[in-house]
Design an enzyme around this catalytic site. Structure first.
Site, PDB file in Angstrom:
ATOM      1  N   TYR A 478       0.842  -1.204   0.000  1.00 31.92           N
ATOM      2  CA  TYR A 478       0.000   0.000   0.000  1.00 31.92           C
ATOM      3  C   TYR A 478       0.877   1.254   0.000  1.00 31.92           C
ATOM      4  O   TYR A 478       0.969   1.951  -0.981  1.00 31.92           O
ATOM      5  CB  TYR A 478      -0.959  -0.013   1.183  1.00 31.92           C
ATOM      6  CG  TYR A 478      -1.953   1.118   1.147  1.00 31.92           C
ATOM      7  CD1 TYR A 478      -3.069   1.047   0.323  1.00 31.92           C
ATOM      8  CD2 TYR A 478      -1.766   2.280   1.906  1.00 31.92           C
ATOM      9  CE1 TYR A 478      -3.977   2.093   0.249  1.00 31.92           C
ATOM     10  CE2 TYR A 478      -2.673   3.329   1.847  1.00 31.92           C
ATOM     11  CZ  TYR A 478      -3.775   3.245   1.016  1.00 31.92           C
ATOM     12  OH  TYR A 478      -4.670   4.278   0.947  1.00 31.92           O
ATOM     13  N   SER A 558      -6.476   0.958  -4.366  1.00 33.30           N
ATOM     14  CA  SER A 558      -6.587   2.384  -4.090  1.00 33.30           C
ATOM     15  C   SER A 558      -5.213   3.035  -4.281  1.00 33.30           C
ATOM     16  O   SER A 558      -4.675   3.022  -5.379  1.00 33.30           O
ATOM     17  CB  SER A 558      -7.152   2.600  -2.687  1.00 33.30           C
ATOM     18  OG  SER A 558      -7.565   3.926  -2.507  1.00 33.30           O
ATOM     19  N   ASP A 642     -17.888   3.301  -7.308  1.00 34.21           N
ATOM     20  CA  ASP A 642     -16.736   3.790  -6.537  1.00 34.21           C
ATOM     21  C   ASP A 642     -16.670   5.307  -6.655  1.00 34.21           C
ATOM     22  O   ASP A 642     -16.268   5.845  -7.680  1.00 34.21           O
ATOM     23  CB  ASP A 642     -15.448   3.160  -7.060  1.00 34.21           C
ATOM     24  CG  ASP A 642     -14.245   3.447  -6.161  1.00 34.21           C
ATOM     25  OD1 ASP A 642     -14.376   4.322  -5.266  1.00 34.21           O
ATOM     26  OD2 ASP A 642     -13.202   2.809  -6.336  1.00 34.21           O
ATOM     27  N   HIS A 677     -15.783   1.196  -3.548  1.00 32.03           N
ATOM     28  CA  HIS A 677     -14.338   1.146  -3.327  1.00 32.03           C
ATOM     29  C   HIS A 677     -13.916  -0.123  -2.594  1.00 32.03           C
ATOM     30  O   HIS A 677     -12.740  -0.453  -2.547  1.00 32.03           O
ATOM     31  CB  HIS A 677     -13.916   2.382  -2.534  1.00 32.03           C
ATOM     32  CG  HIS A 677     -12.458   2.703  -2.644  1.00 32.03           C
ATOM     33  ND1 HIS A 677     -11.838   2.912  -3.852  1.00 32.03           N
ATOM     34  CD2 HIS A 677     -11.489   2.824  -1.693  1.00 32.03           C
ATOM     35  CE1 HIS A 677     -10.555   3.181  -3.646  1.00 32.03           C
ATOM     36  NE2 HIS A 677     -10.323   3.113  -2.354  1.00 32.03           N
TER      37      HIS A 677
END
Length: 707
Positions: A478, A558, A642, A677
């Site tokens: 991430y 993301s 999203d 999302h």
């Protein structure tokens, strides 16, 4: 010999035919427009700008055609249904949350196994029979309406709850009578990123103006306002409490101290840093006191105690500390430490329950629980089963018991009942799964990134795994927004592990694993550090014999989708399969949609300066695509609802990739309908998605799962 030659020719022809079939995916012809933007003298073409209109008939047809290509391919993989069957089989296990007390009742959530949404239960005591209180599965036929907010009034009479439809960040609030179980007439709309803060006979919340038709899922969210809603009235009658018309980009959130004496207003303009205001509710005409007006640091009010606000902050403390702010003398020079910054460990959460302060620290990306007195004196640690992640320790200051959960990659969630006075944990509930998790192990390693920085990584695999460089491996990352990736049990990973797979999580810079300094080291002009950390993690897995580039998958969602998109532009040869999921792929325009502008403190924007534009333009996944590169097999995933990272990012990215790529590997996109999302996604849709992710990976790596 002649027959052998004929057989060989037939075999070669068959292989060639299969290769041609796989290379000819018949992607839809995506038209190109003539849009060109100019940034500091540099012309940047944006030929797929039309795909930003995610509600147009033309975009809908494009989505339909892209999905047809993707699912036509997936349907040809012979073991796809077997993977789905196995995923469904191991997913079908009962699980529940730790109970929490609110008013006169205890509440908890439970899922019998394959329910699309977990069900909320109520019981008067821990020993009494639990009754279904609120079942989100009854809010829609397909489970696409989920519960996003659950808040019981201070007197225990009412429940305020919020629902999300199709995974959108938009919330609708309702009120339920706890004793009768009946819904009242209250119905509030156009709420986003807001809790329910009860006060007297109503609650505070924040909302945005009603968006223009067609802009619900893509329009910028501005002009946040705080309102007070009285139970039993319509939203039209709600009282405006606070707004700032001079700063339409700011957002406001209200919370109430446990004694209902102070309203705390948190002001934000990004995901990092906030201003802090408060108002004395015991005085009719009390002014709002602005304690902090800048957005440089984070301030989170824990509660009010004896004339002081207890605040968790990274102000002068990159690893966070707890300070006391005198409500009568709130200037910074009067702040005092309640719990000073720890030199080694990062403070992530604080709760005050049973006359004690429970501090949840992060030590090398796993939990450490320290207990303090109300005066800030260290008392003891809470013993934990192993390295993992802890949640809980919630309740009121007068409570005698509380609950906490513990889990890790190879340790399914366990709930403990904790005796606060005795510092004693008692097993309350253990998750049972039909899977021999004891056959697997987790280890933590520290590898060097490109600049020599030591980066931690968790690696999970079957015990006795041979490090022969030929194991399939899945690398997840991430690296942003001060978010930490800590060990948690995830049923989705078991299919990969039981087929000899290695699962690795790299704790990249940009996250919060080592405090604000670690976070800042992966932001703005330091963002390349995040990509270097991830690439170095992949190289470590190869060099140490866990895998090789033909069997290594990269996944991130993301901000992690941005990570994967950037990394395969920079090191395509390192990976066989890549999953950029719901990613921020257009780094020049992300700030123009919904709440995208909030991310500027991590990314910077293309309009900040020429230097910032050049930096973003260089790594932006959409703009750095190079058709001469031998990309890994790519499956982009996104969803039509999203409104966090709008699907246009993924639409434009895959269009550019399909147009530029000259090789034979698939460049596909999987677009989910009635999903957002990720939060609140029904179990059925989650199983279908992971079936396809694994089908894609195994097929592209040439592995047939053992089912």
């Amino acid at each position: 010999m002649k027959h052998l030659k004929i057989i060989t020719l037939v075999l070669l022809a068959t292989l060639y035919s299969c290769e041609m079939k796989k290379s000819n995916y018949n992607y839809p012809e995506t038209k190109k427009g003539d849009v060109v933007d100019v940034y500091f003298g540099t012309q940047v073409a944006d030929p797929y700008r039309w795909l930003e209109d995610d509600r147009s008939a033309e975009t809908a047809e494009w989505v339909k055609q892209q999905n047809a290509v993707t699912f036509s391919y997936l349907e040809t993989v012979p073991f796809r249904e077997k993977i789905k069957t196995r995923l469904t089989e191991i997913w079908n296990y009962p699980r529940r949350s730790a109970p929490w007390k609110a008013g006169d009742n205890y509440f908890f959530t439970k899922n019998d196994g394959l329910q699309n949404q977990s069900v909320y239960y109520k019981q008067e005591t821990l020993e009494s029979d639990a009754q279904v209180f609120l079942d989100p599965n009854k809010l829609s036929d397909d489970g696409t309406v989920s519960l996003a907010t659950f808040s019981v009034s201070n007197d225990g009479k009412y429940l305020g709850y919020g629902t999300s439809t199709g995974g959108s960040d938009w919330r609708e609030f309702y009120v339920k009578d706890i004793n009768t179980g009946e819904n009242l007439t209250d119905h509030l709309q156009w709420i986003k990123f807001s809790g329910i803060s009860w006060y007297k006979d109503g609650f505070f919340y924040s909302r945005y103006p009603t968006p223009k038709e067609g802009d619900e899922l893509k329009g910028q969210n501005k002009d946040s306002k705080i309102y007070y809603h009285k139970v039993g009235t319509s939203q039209d009658e709600d009282k405006l409490i606070y707004e700032d018309t001079a700063n339409p980009n700011w957002s406001f959130g209200a919370s109430i101290t446990e004694d209902e004496k102070y309203m705390i207003i948190r002001v934000t303009e990004s995901t990092t840093g906030n201003a802090l205001y408060f108002k004395d509710l015991s005085k009719k005409k009390a002014e709002i006191v602005k304690v902090v007006e800048s957005f440089e640091k984070d301030y989170s009010v824990i509660d009010h105690h004896n004339g002081h606000l207890w605040v968790m902050t990274n102000d002068d403390a990159p690893k966070y500390r707890i300070i006391k702010i005198d409500v009568n003398n709130p200037a910074k020079e009067n702040w005092t430490d309640l719990i000073s910054e720890d030199d080694k460990n990062v403070l992530r959460r604080i709760s005050v329950v049973g006359g004690k302060i429970f501090a949840n620290y992060q030590q090398d990306a796993h939990s450490l629980i320290k207990v303090y007195s109300l005066e800030g004196d260290f008392l003891y640690n809470v013993d934990l089963p192993s390295v993992g992640t802890v949640g809980g320790f919630y309740g009121k200051i007068e409570d005698e018991t509380t609950f906490y959960t513990f889990s890790s990659y190879t340790y399914p969630s366990v709930i403990y009942k904790y005796d606060i006075k005795a510092n004693k944990s008692e097993l309350y509930h253990k998750t049972e799964i039909d899977f021999d998790i004891d056959q697997y192990e987790t280890k933590q390693v520290f590898y060097k990134s490109k600049d020599g920085t030591k980066v931690p990584m968790f690696i999970v695999h079957k015990k006795g795994l041979e490090l022969n460089g030929n194991n399939p491996a899945w690398l997840y990352g991430y690296g942003g927004f001060n978010i930490s990736l800590t060990p948690r049990f995830d049923i989705r990973r078991l299919v990969w592990l039981e087929n000899g797979g290695v699962f690795a999580v790299a704790n990249l810079r940009g996250g919060g694993e080592y405090g604000e300094d670690w976070h800042k080291a992966g932001t703005l002009m330091n963002k390349q550090n995040v990509f270097d950390d991830f690439i170095s993690a992949g190289k470590y897995l190869v060099s140490e014999g866990y895998t090789n580039p033909d069997k290594l998958a990269a996944q991130g969602g993301s901000n992690g989708g941005l990570l994967v998109g950037a990394v395969i532009n920079q090191a395509p040869e390192l990976f066989k399969v890549a999953y950029p999921q719901v990613g921020v792929m257009d780094m020049l325009r992300y700030q123009n949609f919904t709440i995208g502008r909030y991310w500027a403190t991590d990314y910077g924007t293309s309009k900040d300066s020429k230097e910032m534009f050049d930096y973003l333009y260089k790594y932006s996944p959409l703009h750095a695509i190079d058709g001469e590169l031998n990309y890994p097999s790519v499956m982009v995933t996104t969803a039509d609802h999203d409104d966090r990272v709008v699907p246009a990012h993924s639409f434009k990215y895959i269009s550019a990739l399909q147009a530029a790529y000259k090789g034979n590997r698939p460049m596909m996109i999987r677009i989910e309908t009635d999903a957002g999302h990720g939060a609140g996604k029904p179990t059925s849709k989650t199983i279908e998605e992971w079936t396809d992710l694994y089908t894609f990976a195994f097929d592209q790596m040439g592995i047939t799962p053992a089912y």
